[in-house]
Design a protein around this motif. Structure first.
Motif, PDB file in Angstrom:
ATOM      1  N   PHE A   4       0.895  -1.057   0.002  1.00  0.00           N
ATOM      2  CA  PHE A   4       0.097  -0.040   0.015  1.00  0.00           C
ATOM      3  C   PHE A   4       0.752   1.240   0.083  1.00  0.00           C
ATOM      4  N   ARG A   5       1.771   1.286   0.857  1.00  0.00           N
ATOM      5  CA  ARG A   5       2.835   2.322   1.092  1.00  0.00           C
ATOM      6  C   ARG A   5       3.550   2.715  -0.342  1.00  0.00           C
ATOM      7  N   THR A   6       3.856   1.652  -0.968  1.00  0.00           N
ATOM      8  CA  THR A   6       4.539   1.671  -2.370  1.00  0.00           C
ATOM      9  C   THR A   6       3.779   2.330  -3.339  1.00  0.00           C
ATOM     10  N   LEU A   7       2.523   1.622  -3.352  1.00  0.00           N
ATOM     11  CA  LEU A   7       1.513   2.243  -4.384  1.00  0.00           C
ATOM     12  C   LEU A   7       1.188   3.671  -4.062  1.00  0.00           C
ATOM     13  N   HIS A   8       1.130   3.954  -2.744  1.00  0.00           N
ATOM     14  CA  HIS A   8       0.886   5.441  -2.384  1.00  0.00           C
ATOM     15  C   HIS A   8       1.824   6.413  -3.078  1.00  0.00           C
ATOM     16  N   ARG A   9       2.957   6.080  -2.558  1.00  0.00           N
ATOM     17  CA  ARG A   9       4.209   6.958  -2.826  1.00  0.00           C
ATOM     18  C   ARG A   9       4.038   6.933  -4.701  1.00  0.00           C
ATOM     19  N   SER A  10       3.964   5.956  -5.105  1.00  0.00           N
ATOM     20  CA  SER A  10       3.923   5.909  -6.680  1.00  0.00           C
ATOM     21  C   SER A  10       2.951   7.001  -7.226  1.00  0.00           C
ATOM     22  N   ILE A  11       1.743   6.717  -6.852  1.00  0.00           N
ATOM     23  CA  ILE A  11       0.741   7.538  -7.209  1.00  0.00           C
ATOM     24  C   ILE A  11       0.868   9.028  -6.721  1.00  0.00           C
ATOM     25  N   LEU A  12       1.545   9.457  -5.631  1.00  0.00           N
ATOM     26  CA  LEU A  12       1.668  10.653  -5.473  1.00  0.00           C
ATOM     27  C   LEU A  12       2.799  11.184  -6.380  1.00  0.00           C
ATOM     28  N   ILE A  13       3.951  10.548  -6.773  1.00  0.00           N
ATOM     29  CA  ILE A  13       4.963  10.988  -7.639  1.00  0.00           C
ATOM     30  C   ILE A  13       4.250  11.194  -9.020  1.00  0.00           C
ATOM     31  N   LEU A  14       3.582  10.198  -9.353  1.00  0.00           N
ATOM     32  CA  LEU A  14       2.702  10.448 -10.787  1.00  0.00           C
ATOM     33  C   LEU A  14       1.602  11.611 -10.759  1.00  0.00           C
ATOM     34  N   PHE A  15       1.226  11.611  -9.402  1.00  0.00           N
ATOM     35  CA  PHE A  15       0.340  12.969  -9.407  1.00  0.00           C
ATOM     36  C   PHE A  15       1.066  14.230  -9.340  1.00  0.00           C
ATOM     37  N   LEU A 295      -7.972  12.383 -13.237  1.00  0.00           N
ATOM     38  CA  LEU A 295      -7.048  12.001 -12.348  1.00  0.00           C
ATOM     39  C   LEU A 295      -7.160  12.034 -11.000  1.00  0.00           C
ATOM     40  N   PHE A 296      -7.861  12.991 -10.436  1.00  0.00           N
ATOM     41  CA  PHE A 296      -8.427  12.921  -9.286  1.00  0.00           C
ATOM     42  C   PHE A 296      -9.259  11.672  -8.915  1.00  0.00           C
ATOM     43  N   LEU A 297     -10.199  11.367  -9.564  1.00  0.00           N
ATOM     44  CA  LEU A 297     -11.012  10.079  -9.425  1.00  0.00           C
ATOM     45  C   LEU A 297     -10.335   9.078  -9.184  1.00  0.00           C
ATOM     46  N   LEU A 298      -9.336   8.724 -10.269  1.00  0.00           N
ATOM     47  CA  LEU A 298      -8.418   7.388 -10.288  1.00  0.00           C
ATOM     48  C   LEU A 298      -7.769   7.487  -9.271  1.00  0.00           C
TER      49      LEU A 298
END
Length: 473
Positions: A4-15, A295-298
């Protein structure tokens, strides 16, 4: 948890990367849109400036130039006025310039008009002469001759010894202005209001607003003007204000006529202004908004599902964190004491109990969370959001008038109606009704909320998903 943390960081960087790209694109797009809007505004103002120069300032300059001529001073100075010579000169000027002229003599206290008429200047019978004689300005604009209403420019005349000789003036029939205004309105689509520093309308493209038999229409008599905030009304600061007249939106531009202490308000239909902006720019903005929203919804849905599946016990209900009535009353008393004026909005989720009966209590809680989160995110920093009943919330809006509160409620109502449905029931509609009341004095909270509740019930009776306002008598 690590996943979850890895996904969270990846999404934040992408965002972050996408947001930076979007902000850059928005910056350049908005710069172009602003430039296009400025060009459109300049194009709309140019004809108005030309009209003001041609119809108002040109007669002023004509009267000033003629008023400085030795011939005119010679006609007015001396103990005896040759009336026939004065009338003949005025008639000649009318033929030459196509305007009405007059001389008001201090020596003989008579007004000579280019149409051949002569009026005795008797104090009490003729008010304008004695009113403007002691006026500090040397050029005065006024409306008169009520049987055939004219716009006049009066110029004070002095001899070489700076002795006051009277007035020389030029006049134009209001009918000629209306014809010219109508032509401009047909071609460019906007209306004119020439207003003095007291708010009286001196000239207008709307014939019903022009003076009639010394009765002037004031801005405060116009319904759309009374809807504006009091500070805007008091300062007559209408530049770039958006108003609604007969269910149509108008953008106001203003031009100062310092020569007379007037302000010209130019009312442009917003639809015309919008049509002048490039469709490509509008498409760019819409595309950007869609990208940001998608993007926000995703990201929101990805985080929500991972968080719910991996840590279901940490989901916190937003509604349970809101202050209850007792704390709200303390906050209200403080606001009324410090801020003096407060608007109150009561918000009720439409058909909430039917929703719970049909789809279950868990769905109802999801709906409450979604609404509370939206209200919290979209309320102003100084506003206070609280819990009122199971399906009702309250917003305390300090230093907010009733009409501004109603406009804020309309925006919140629309936002709730366009929220994404709850994930478990995407077909479930979500709307809310609003009741507004206002106080500017030390009234108890229950008195104000009683009127807000009446307004809320009226919104429910009128069909729900509505905003209603009830003021305290």
């Amino acid at each position: 948890m690590n996943t979850f943390r890895t996904l969270h960081r990846s999404i934040l960087i992408l965002f972050a990367v996408v947001v930076i790209s979007i902000v850059t694109l928005v910056h350049f797009s908005i710069s172009k849109i602003v430039a296009e809007q400025s060009r459109a505004q300049q194009q709309s103002l140019s004809p108005a400036i030309s009209l003001i120069v041609e119809q108002i300032l040109k007669p002023l300059h004509t009267s000033e130039a003629l008023g400085n001529s030795r011939e005119l001073v010679a006609l007015m100075e001396g103990n005896i006025i040759d009336e026939q010579t004065v009338l003949s000169s005025l008639s000649r000027m009318e033929d030459e310039f196509g305007l009405s002229f007059f001389i008001a003599s201090e020596t003989v206290r008579k007004q000579f008009n280019s149409d051949g008429s002569v009026i005795s200047l008797v104090e009490g019978d003729v008010s304008w002469y004695f009113k403007y004689k002691d006026y500090p300005a040397d050029a005065v604009a006024d409306i008169g001759k009520w049987e055939d209403t004219h716009f006049y420019i009066d110029i004070k005349i002095y001899n070489d010894n700076e002795e006051f000789l009277g007035f020389f003036g030029v006049g134009k029939s209001l009918k000629s202005f209306l014809e010219i205004f109508e032509t401009y309105k047909e071609e460019y689509g906007y209306d004119f209001l020439f207003v003095d520093n007291t708010g009286d309308i001196m000239l207008s493209s709307d014939a019903s607003l022009n003076a009639s038999y010394s009765n002037f229409t004031n801005l405060r008599e116009l319904p759309w003007y009374t809807e504006l905030p009091l500070n805007v009304q008091n300062d007559q600061a209408l530049n770039n204000k958006l108003v609604t007249i007969n269910e149509k939106d108008y953008l106001i531009a203003e031009v100062k006529l310092n020569q007379f202490g007037w302000t010209v308000f130019l009312l442009s239909p917003l639809t015309d202004r919008q049509a002048e902006i490039s469709q490509a720019f509008i498409f760019s903005v819409v595309t950007i908004l869609v990208i940001i929203f998608s993007l926000f919804l995703l990201i929101y849905n990805l985080l929500y599902y991972f968080r719910r599946d991996m840590q279901p016990d940490i989901i916190v209900r937003h509604a349970s964190t809101l202050p209850e009535r007792e704390n709200l009353e303390l906050a209200y008393d403080s606001l009324v004491k410090d801020q003096k004026s407060v608007s109150i909005a009561l918000i009720s989720i439409d058909d909430y109990y039917t929703m719970c009966d049909t789809y279950g209590k868990e769905t109802g809680e999801e709906v409450l969370d979604k609404v509370v989160a939206y209200l919290s995110d979209n309320a102003r920093e100084q506003d206070i959001l609280g819990r009122w009943n199971k399906d009702e919330f309250i917003l305390l809006l300090p230093q907010t008038g009733p009409h501004e509160a109603r406009e804020m409620a309309q925006n919140l109502r629309h936002g709730i109606a366009t929220l994404t449905p709850v994930s478990s029931h995407p077909q479930l509609p979500l709307t809310a009704s609003f009741g507004i009341s206002f106080t500017a004095s030390m009234r108890p909270m229950n008195e104000v909320t009683a009127h807000a509740e009446d307004a809320l019930y009226q919104a429910k009776r009128d069909g729900k998903n509505l905003v209603r306002l009830q003021l305290i008598d």
